[in-house]
Design a protein around this motif. Structure first.
Motif, PDB file in Angstrom:
ATOM      1  N   LYS A 271       7.098   7.677   3.693  1.00 50.04           N
ATOM      2  CA  LYS A 271       8.492   7.191   3.648  1.00 50.04           C
ATOM      3  C   LYS A 271       8.986   6.826   5.043  1.00 50.04           C
ATOM      4  CE  LYS A 271      10.059   9.348  -0.622  1.00 50.04           C
ATOM      5  NZ  LYS A 271      10.938  10.348  -1.238  1.00 50.04           N
ATOM      6  N   ARG A 272       8.613   7.631   6.039  1.00 54.65           N
ATOM      7  CA  ARG A 272       9.023   7.329   7.414  1.00 54.65           C
ATOM      8  C   ARG A 272       8.401   6.017   7.877  1.00 54.65           C
ATOM      9  NH1 ARG A 272       6.984   7.779  12.301  1.00 54.65           N
ATOM     10  NH2 ARG A 272       5.148   8.954  11.694  1.00 54.65           N
ATOM     11  N   ARG A 273       7.125   5.845   7.610  1.00 50.56           N
ATOM     12  CA  ARG A 273       6.442   4.614   8.026  1.00 50.56           C
ATOM     13  C   ARG A 273       6.942   3.402   7.250  1.00 50.56           C
ATOM     14  NH1 ARG A 273       0.135   6.129   9.234  1.00 50.56           N
ATOM     15  NH2 ARG A 273       0.561   7.675  10.847  1.00 50.56           N
ATOM     16  N   LEU A 274       7.222   3.578   5.978  1.00 54.73           N
ATOM     17  CA  LEU A 274       7.751   2.470   5.180  1.00 54.73           C
ATOM     18  C   LEU A 274       9.117   2.037   5.707  1.00 54.73           C
ATOM     19  CD1 LEU A 274       7.403   0.547   2.798  1.00 54.73           C
ATOM     20  CD2 LEU A 274       8.354   2.337   1.320  1.00 54.73           C
TER      21      LEU A 274
ATOM     22  N   VAL B  25       0.838  -1.209   0.000  1.00 53.44           N
ATOM     23  CA  VAL B  25       0.000   0.000   0.000  1.00 53.44           C
ATOM     24  C   VAL B  25       0.871   1.257   0.000  1.00 53.44           C
ATOM     25  CG1 VAL B  25      -1.782   1.298   1.233  1.00 53.44           C
ATOM     26  CG2 VAL B  25      -1.934  -1.177   1.099  1.00 53.44           C
ATOM     27  N   TYR B  26       1.905   1.282   0.834  1.00 55.57           N
ATOM     28  CA  TYR B  26       2.780   2.459   0.869  1.00 55.57           C
ATOM     29  C   TYR B  26       3.494   2.666  -0.465  1.00 55.57           C
ATOM     30  CZ  TYR B  26       2.159   3.061   5.933  1.00 55.57           C
ATOM     31  OH  TYR B  26       1.633   3.301   7.179  1.00 55.57           O
ATOM     32  N   SER B  27       3.882   1.605  -1.126  1.00 50.31           N
ATOM     33  CA  SER B  27       4.527   1.728  -2.438  1.00 50.31           C
ATOM     34  C   SER B  27       3.555   2.310  -3.461  1.00 50.31           C
ATOM     35  CB  SER B  27       5.029   0.369  -2.921  1.00 50.31           C
ATOM     36  OG  SER B  27       6.002  -0.123  -2.039  1.00 50.31           O
TER      37      SER B  27
ATOM     38  N   LYS C 286       3.920   5.854  -5.470  1.00 51.24           N
ATOM     39  CA  LYS C 286       3.839   5.886  -6.934  1.00 51.24           C
ATOM     40  C   LYS C 286       2.829   6.941  -7.385  1.00 51.24           C
ATOM     41  CE  LYS C 286       2.978   2.941 -10.925  1.00 51.24           C
ATOM     42  NZ  LYS C 286       2.576   1.605 -11.383  1.00 51.24           N
ATOM     43  N   ALA C 287       1.673   7.003  -6.711  1.00 47.74           N
ATOM     44  CA  ALA C 287       0.656   8.004  -7.049  1.00 47.74           C
ATOM     45  C   ALA C 287       1.155   9.414  -6.732  1.00 47.74           C
ATOM     46  CB  ALA C 287      -0.645   7.717  -6.304  1.00 47.74           C
ATOM     47  N   LEU C 288       1.824   9.573  -5.594  1.00 48.57           N
ATOM     48  CA  LEU C 288       2.359  10.885  -5.220  1.00 48.57           C
ATOM     49  C   LEU C 288       3.409  11.355  -6.219  1.00 48.57           C
ATOM     50  CD1 LEU C 288       2.726  10.448  -1.352  1.00 48.57           C
ATOM     51  CD2 LEU C 288       1.094  11.937  -2.538  1.00 48.57           C
ATOM     52  N   GLY C 289       4.157  10.425  -6.781  1.00 51.37           N
ATOM     53  CA  GLY C 289       5.188  10.757  -7.756  1.00 51.37           C
ATOM     54  C   GLY C 289       4.639  11.380  -9.027  1.00 51.37           C
TER      55      GLY C 289
ATOM     56  N   ARG D  78       1.576  16.431  -1.599  1.00 50.41           N
ATOM     57  CA  ARG D  78       2.618  15.457  -1.975  1.00 50.41           C
ATOM     58  C   ARG D  78       3.780  15.514  -0.991  1.00 50.41           C
ATOM     59  NH1 ARG D  78       6.304  14.825  -7.474  1.00 50.41           N
ATOM     60  NH2 ARG D  78       7.816  13.445  -6.492  1.00 50.41           N
ATOM     61  N   THR D  79       4.255  16.707  -0.692  1.00 49.90           N
ATOM     62  CA  THR D  79       5.416  16.887   0.181  1.00 49.90           C
ATOM     63  C   THR D  79       5.204  16.245   1.541  1.00 49.90           C
ATOM     64  OG1 THR D  79       5.866  18.986  -0.930  1.00 49.90           O
ATOM     65  CG2 THR D  79       6.969  18.601   1.171  1.00 49.90           C
ATOM     66  N   PHE D  80       4.109  16.584   2.197  1.00 44.68           N
ATOM     67  CA  PHE D  80       3.893  16.119   3.568  1.00 44.68           C
ATOM     68  C   PHE D  80       3.480  14.651   3.636  1.00 44.68           C
ATOM     69  CE2 PHE D  80       3.249  20.772   3.868  1.00 44.68           C
ATOM     70  CZ  PHE D  80       4.366  21.035   4.650  1.00 44.68           C
ATOM     71  N   THR D  81       2.673  14.214   2.681  1.00 45.98           N
ATOM     72  CA  THR D  81       2.260  12.810   2.667  1.00 45.98           C
ATOM     73  C   THR D  81       3.459  11.916   2.354  1.00 45.98           C
ATOM     74  OG1 THR D  81       0.067  13.504   1.940  1.00 45.98           O
ATOM     75  CG2 THR D  81       0.600  11.169   1.704  1.00 45.98           C
ATOM     76  N   GLU D  82       4.303  12.352   1.449  1.00 49.52           N
ATOM     77  CA  GLU D  82       5.517  11.591   1.118  1.00 49.52           C
ATOM     78  C   GLU D  82       6.412  11.416   2.340  1.00 49.52           C
ATOM     79  OE1 GLU D  82       7.254  11.784  -3.400  1.00 49.52           O
ATOM     80  OE2 GLU D  82       7.717  13.456  -2.074  1.00 49.52           O
TER      81      GLU D  82
END
Length: 156
Positions: free
Chosen positions: A92-95, A66-68, A72-75, A84-88
């Motif tokens: 990334k931290r959780r991944l 799900v995180y991947s 990919k969608a944020l990219g 995008r900035t804050f969700t990424e």
């Protein structure tokens, strides 16, 4: 034997009791949920304690997928777009936590958002939101100007 009238038809009580009717509570949805709720004997918990939220025995794999997909969608969004900035950053931290921590209970503590199944559900909702934002292209300018004082609070 006795006769009974059901729906305008005469039926014997014997025929009612021996008929090959489907049991009243043979609901396919309940059967599907019961299958999902079965947990293997060696797993550390048997239930989430939350109605409709079943134990996920492979949360690392689920969260990684799900995180991947979220990343990919944020990219596909503009680099400077705030969502995008804050969700990424969060994803990334959780991944990184998911990849570093093998113990599920420790992972739950480090993420700090409830049970791991709740975190998976939150991630799935975030993926839906991300895809909706991507479809709507919310970062593009408005088609027409917003009415005066639309963005002020409290309303004057």
């Amino acid at each position: 034997f006795q006769m009974s009238s059901v729906g305008g038809r005469l039926l014997s009580l014997r025929s009612l009791s021996t008929s090959s009717r489907v049991p009243m509570y043979n609901n396919p949805y309940i059967a599907r949920f019961k299958e999902r709720s079965v947990v293997s004997a060696g797993h550390h918990k048997k239930s989430t304690g939350l109605t409709g939220l079943f134990v996920n025995e492979h949360p690392h794999r689920s969260l990684t997928v799900v995180y991947s997909r979220i990343l990919k969608a944020l990219g596909q969004m503009p680099a400077g777009y705030a969502y995008r900035t804050f969700t990424e950053q969060i994803v990334k931290r959780r991944l990184a936590l998911v990849q570093a921590e093998t113990d599920i209970q420790e992972l739950e503590k480090k993420i700090g958002m409830g049970q791991i199944e709740e975190v998976i559900e939150q991630a799935e909702y975030e993926l839906e939101a991300c895809r909706s934002i991507l479809d709507s292209k919310a970062w593009e300018p408005l088609v027409e100007e917003a009415p005066k004082n639309q963005w002020t609070w409290p309303i004057a």
